[in-house]
Design a protein around this motif. Sequence first.
Motif, PDB file in Angstrom:
ATOM      1  N   ALA A 154       0.894  -1.327  -0.046  1.00 43.38           N
ATOM      2  CA  ALA A 154       0.027   0.031  -0.073  1.00 43.38           C
ATOM      3  C   ALA A 154       0.804   1.293   0.088  1.00 43.38           C
ATOM      4  CB  ALA A 154      -1.098   0.007   1.057  1.00 43.38           C
ATOM      5  N   ARG A 155       1.971   1.230  -0.165  1.00 45.76           N
ATOM      6  CA  ARG A 155       3.051   2.393  -0.300  1.00 45.76           C
ATOM      7  C   ARG A 155       2.829   3.128  -1.602  1.00 45.76           C
ATOM      8  NH1 ARG A 155       8.373   0.380   0.165  1.00 45.76           N
ATOM      9  NH2 ARG A 155       7.502  -1.192  -0.965  1.00 45.76           N
ATOM     10  N   VAL A 156       3.311   4.213  -1.695  1.00 43.78           N
ATOM     11  CA  VAL A 156       3.435   5.055  -2.725  1.00 43.78           C
ATOM     12  C   VAL A 156       4.818   5.686  -2.760  1.00 43.78           C
ATOM     13  CG1 VAL A 156       2.322   7.058  -1.631  1.00 43.78           C
ATOM     14  CG2 VAL A 156       2.164   6.659  -4.282  1.00 43.78           C
ATOM     15  N   ALA A 157       5.378   5.982  -4.040  1.00 40.73           N
ATOM     16  CA  ALA A 157       6.516   6.545  -4.415  1.00 40.73           C
ATOM     17  C   ALA A 157       6.123   7.862  -5.172  1.00 40.73           C
ATOM     18  CB  ALA A 157       7.627   5.664  -5.081  1.00 40.73           C
ATOM     19  N   LEU A 158       6.589   9.113  -4.495  1.00 40.93           N
ATOM     20  CA  LEU A 158       6.365  10.274  -5.277  1.00 40.93           C
ATOM     21  C   LEU A 158       7.921  10.818  -5.683  1.00 40.93           C
ATOM     22  CD1 LEU A 158       4.545  12.087  -2.398  1.00 40.93           C
ATOM     23  CD2 LEU A 158       3.758  10.727  -4.462  1.00 40.93           C
TER      24      LEU A 158
END
Length: 657
Positions: free
Chosen positions: A345-349
Motif C-alpha cells: 500500500a506504499r506510494v513513491a512520489l
Amino acid sequence: MFEDVSPLLDDAVLDTVFRQSEVGVHVMDRELRLVRVTGAVLAARGVAEEQLLGRHVTEAYRVFGVESPEIALRGVLDGGPPLRDVLVRGRPPHDPDHVHVYSVSVYPLRPPAANGAEPPPLGLVATVMDVTERIRAQQRLALIYEARERIGRTLDVERTARELVEVTVPGFAGSVVVALTDAVLRGKPPELRRRGDAPLLRCTAVGGSGDGPLPEPGAVLLPGLFGERLPDGPELVAADGEVRLVAPLSVRGQLLGAVAFRRPRGADPYSEEDLALAEGVTAHTATCLENALRFTREHIVMTALQSWPLRPEGETRHAVDLAQRHRPGGTGAGSWFDVIPLPGARVALVVGQVERPGLSSVATMGRLRTAVYSLATLDLAPHELLARLHTVTQRLAREQGRGPGADEPAASCTIAVHDPVTGRLELARAGASLCLAVRPDGSLDADLVDEGPLLGGGGPPFACSSHLLPEGTTLCLASSARDDGGPSRARVAEALASPERGPHAMADDLAALLVPERVLLVARTLRLPATDVAEWPVPSELSAVSPVRHAAEARVREWGLPVDPLTVELTVSELVTNAVRYGAPPISLRLLRGETALTVEVRDGAPTAPHLRHAKAGDEGGRGLHICSTLADAWGVRFEEDGKTVWAELALDGPRD
C-alpha cells in the motif's frame, strides 16, 4: 623680375571649372538669376545653357524637375550661414522615369575685402552634385541592416512573414504579399523544389496599398500573383497588367514560400540593384522561417514527450490525496513527476529535472522516468534507487558519444516513499529540487533532506532521511534548479499554511509561483484504516506455522474477500515456514486488505534474501517460493535496516465487500 600671371591663372581656373568640371557650379546675382553655369554638366544632362542663363533660379531649376528653396537662398544672401549638403530630388530631362537626388551647397559670393570690412555679397554660388547612386546604396544597406535586426525576432512562422512586410513597406515597395507553402503552415518540413512544379502557396501576410485589391490571408496565390511559374530567384514578373518583383523563399533547395513586391504607379521601377537587394532580404527571411519551423517541430515533439500519462489516482488514494501540476513553457526543460504505487500500500512520489533544456533533455527525461519506474519495482530504498539511476545517467552520456566530463547529461531528482500503514516517509534527493512538508498544526519542515550531488555528476552517496509524519501532513515536491528564481520557502509555506484547504487549491496557488517548465506534486498523507490491517507475531519455531496460517485464513473469511482460501493458506504457510527455517527473529505476519489485491507480508530479522529454486523430483523441500510465485500475482523482497520483508500479492476475483 617675374611676370605677373595671376590674371591668366584666374581665367584658366574659371574656364576649367565652368567648361570641364563634373560638379555643377551655379552663379546667381542678387536677384537670384543664373548668370553662369557649368556647361559640361548641363550637356551631360541634356540641357543647354540658353535654357537657364538669365532666368530666376526657381524657374531654371524646374527644368531639372527640382523645386528651388528660394527662402533658404534669400537667407544666405542676407547674411545667414551657408547651406551645406542639402538634399533635393527631381526628375532631370535625360532620365525622366527616375527620381534623382542632388546634394546642394550654397555660399555667398563676395568681392575682395577693402579696409578690413566685409562687403555685402554680389550674389550666390551653388555647387550641385548628383548623389543618387550613393543615396540608393545607403538605403539598400539600411534595408539589409533593418531586415537582419527586425526579421526573425520570434520563432513564429507567421510572425516572421509579417515582419518581412513591415520592413519592406513603404521604403522598398508600395505593397507586399508573402505566401508560404501549405506544408510549412502546418508545421511540416519543406519539400525539395522540382523544376516545373507549381506548389500550393497560401497568403500569409500582406501590407501596404496597391493600385488593385490585395489577397486575403489564406487565399491560394499560384498561379496568378506570382505568375504561371515560380522563378528560381528574384525576377521581374508581368502579371495582371503590371510588373512585380517576385522572389522565392527557399533554403538549400527547399521551398518555404514566395514574396511579391509591387511599387505604386509613378514610382521608380525596380532595377538590377533592387533584384540583388531582394535576394539578400528574402534569403535572410527564408533562414529565419526555417529556424522558426524547426523550433515549431521540436516544440511539438517536446510537448508530446513531456505530456506523460498520469498514474490512475485509484492506485494510490489510500496512501495520499494528491494534486499534480505542470507549468509548460515550450523550452523543453525535461521536468517530470511520477506517482508509483508500491507493494504494501506504499506510494513513491518522484520529481526530477534534466539540467540543460532542449529536445535531447526531454528525450533523456523520458528515459530516466522509465528507469525510475522500472527500478521502483525492485523495492529499493530511495537512496539506493538514486544510485542506480546515477549509473543509468552516466550510461546515457556514453551512448551520446561524449567524452568524460564534457557536458554530460545531469539531472536532479527527489524520491519520497510514504507508508500509509506506519506513517513513515523515506526520502532521498539528488540536486536541489524543492522538498518540504507542512504538518497539520501548520508548522513548516523545510529541512526534510539535504541537497545531494546531481545524477550523472558527483555520484553517490546521495542525501537521505526518514521521518514519521502524522496523518494529514502536506508534502510539497517541485522541480527547481539552484538559480532558476523559483518560489521561496516563505511563499510556499504561505500557500500550504491552511490545513483545511485541499491539495488541489494549494497546488493552484503554488503553480502560479513556478517558473515555466517546472512540475509540482502536493500530497496530503493518509493512513490505512486499522480495519484493513491484520498482524501477528510468529514464534521462531515450526509449530507456530499452523496457528498463524489458520488465523490468517479466518481473518480473510471475516473480511469477506473474493479470494481462494486455499491460496491464502498455502502462501502464508510457505512464507512463514521459510522465515522460521532460514530467517532470524523477530518474525511477524501482516495482511493488508486492498481494493484489488490482498498483500501477505512476512518480516524477519535476517538480511539474507530468499532464493527461488526449482527443486528436483526427488527433493523433499525447496518448493516454497516456487509455489508462492505460482499462486501470487507478484512477489518480492524489501530490505530494511534491521531485516527484510518478503511479500506476495494475491489478486481478488472481484471487488471486495
